[in-house]
Scaffold this active site. Sequence first.
Site, PDB file in Angstrom:
ATOM      1  N   THR A 135     -13.346 -11.241  -2.328  1.00  0.00           N
ATOM      2  CA  THR A 135     -14.767 -11.001  -2.065  1.00  0.00           C
ATOM      3  C   THR A 135     -15.658 -11.305  -3.264  1.00  0.00           C
ATOM      4  OG1 THR A 135     -14.321  -9.338  -0.388  1.00  0.00           O
ATOM      5  CG2 THR A 135     -16.430  -9.172  -1.490  1.00  0.00           C
TER       6      THR A 135
ATOM      7  N   ASP B 267      -7.788  -6.665  -0.347  1.00  0.00           N
ATOM      8  CA  ASP B 267      -6.890  -6.329   0.766  1.00  0.00           C
ATOM      9  C   ASP B 267      -5.424  -6.233   0.348  1.00  0.00           C
ATOM     10  OD1 ASP B 267      -9.025  -6.140   2.437  1.00  0.00           O
ATOM     11  OD2 ASP B 267      -8.733  -8.091   3.402  1.00  0.00           O
TER      12      ASP B 267
ATOM     13  N   CYS C  78       3.011   9.532   4.214  1.00  0.00           N
ATOM     14  CA  CYS C  78       2.062  10.328   3.436  1.00  0.00           C
ATOM     15  C   CYS C  78       1.794   9.574   2.139  1.00  0.00           C
ATOM     16  CB  CYS C  78       2.657  11.679   3.053  1.00  0.00           C
ATOM     17  SG  CYS C  78       3.068  12.685   4.456  1.00  0.00           S
TER      18      CYS C  78
HETATM   19  N1  ASP Z   1     -10.767  -9.906   2.565  1.00  0.00           N
HETATM   20  C1  ASP Z   1     -11.086  -9.786   1.159  1.00  0.00           C
HETATM   21  C2  ASP Z   1      -9.848 -10.168   0.376  1.00  0.00           C
HETATM   22  O1  ASP Z   1      -8.952  -9.400   0.275  1.00  0.00           O
HETATM   23  C3  ASP Z   1     -11.512  -8.408   0.850  1.00  0.00           C
HETATM   24  C4  ASP Z   1     -11.927  -8.156  -0.580  1.00  0.00           C
HETATM   25  O2  ASP Z   1     -11.739  -8.937  -1.472  1.00  0.00           O
HETATM   26  O3  ASP Z   1     -12.475  -7.076  -0.825  1.00  0.00           O
HETATM   27  O4  ASP Z   1      -9.787 -11.262  -0.136  1.00  0.00           O
END
Ligand code: ASP
Length: 339
Positions: free
Chosen positions: A14, A92, A276
């Site tokens: 992101t 992710d 958990c």
């Molecule tokens: N889908 C993105 C990724 O993992 C999410 C992120 O970077 O926050 O590349």
Amino acid sequence: MMKKRVCILYTGGTIGMVPTELGYAPQQKYFPSLLDEISQLKNKDMPNWDVVEFNPLLDSANVAVEQWVNIGREIRDRYSNYDGFVVLHGTDTMSYTASALSFMLDGLNKPVVFTGSQIPLCELRSDGRDNLINSMLIAADGVANEVCLYFAGKLLRGNRSTKVSADELMAFASPNYPVLANVGIDIMYNRQALMMPKQAREFSLTEMKQVPIGVLKIFPGIQFDYFESLMTDKLKGVVLETFGAGNIPGSAQSALLPIIDRAYKNGTIITVCSQCSQGAVSLGTYAASSALRRVGAVNGRDMTTEAALAKSYYLLSISDDMAFVKAQMQRNLCGELTE
Ligand code: ASP
């Protein structure tokens, strides 16, 4: 005093994404222009830095063993030229990649800090700028000489981290291990929690292979018969995500134990983790878990599923001796488990 040098490995995620018709996606050769806009990166107190942009840049949903190895190679090839590394990565699967690198980078004696952001740098309220600057300072400090993950004021051990939020700016937690540093007005390292220096060991990269392994989450009403066909002798390892302290349903209609027994005899390493996020597996505390131990399953103790999966890839890449893999799986190799 000589300025410290930090290498930024930009793999995607992101932090550098742009809006497209299909949603946010990374764009090749766009990131340097984003960095140009961050005036703090030119501050005299910042370390010197270089950026290596991966090609292709990936959403981390697409990152797996091949990319883990590529990141490891980039670090190995530049290891002596830098004081520390920042790996920019999607959130992710960041905890999986950080876990994998912690096993692959043997004798690591410099910080390797994973970070990214929940909001892209191109957006007004991005958390990427602070995450990047703090990660660079931590990488230059040379105090946390291990694979770690920095996000929203907290430095976590990479192989203890797990993504816990899809929308909070603090996306990660380390439920079974203390934070390595709190970043407020100062960077306050928790020195007792950090890895001891590994002076005696030469730094080296152990490359993982794409060994066939799986993760199976136990759920109420699970009909194990449907999973039997997955447990072939080709499957080298399975991480079982069990209830609580390692429990599985044991009723008459449950056929899991014979399947596990057969899988183990076929040469599959079964590692028991918990659904958990906090606490440890303790096989034998309940009757519902003691049978797992009898059929040869490994007690994953307080490992995250991410760490157990990465460790399975690692150990099964370096050995096909089941006794060795099983013994190592239960040992603390790089801070991923409390023995
Ligand atoms: N889908 C993105 C990724 O993992 C999410 C992120 O970077 O926050 O590349």
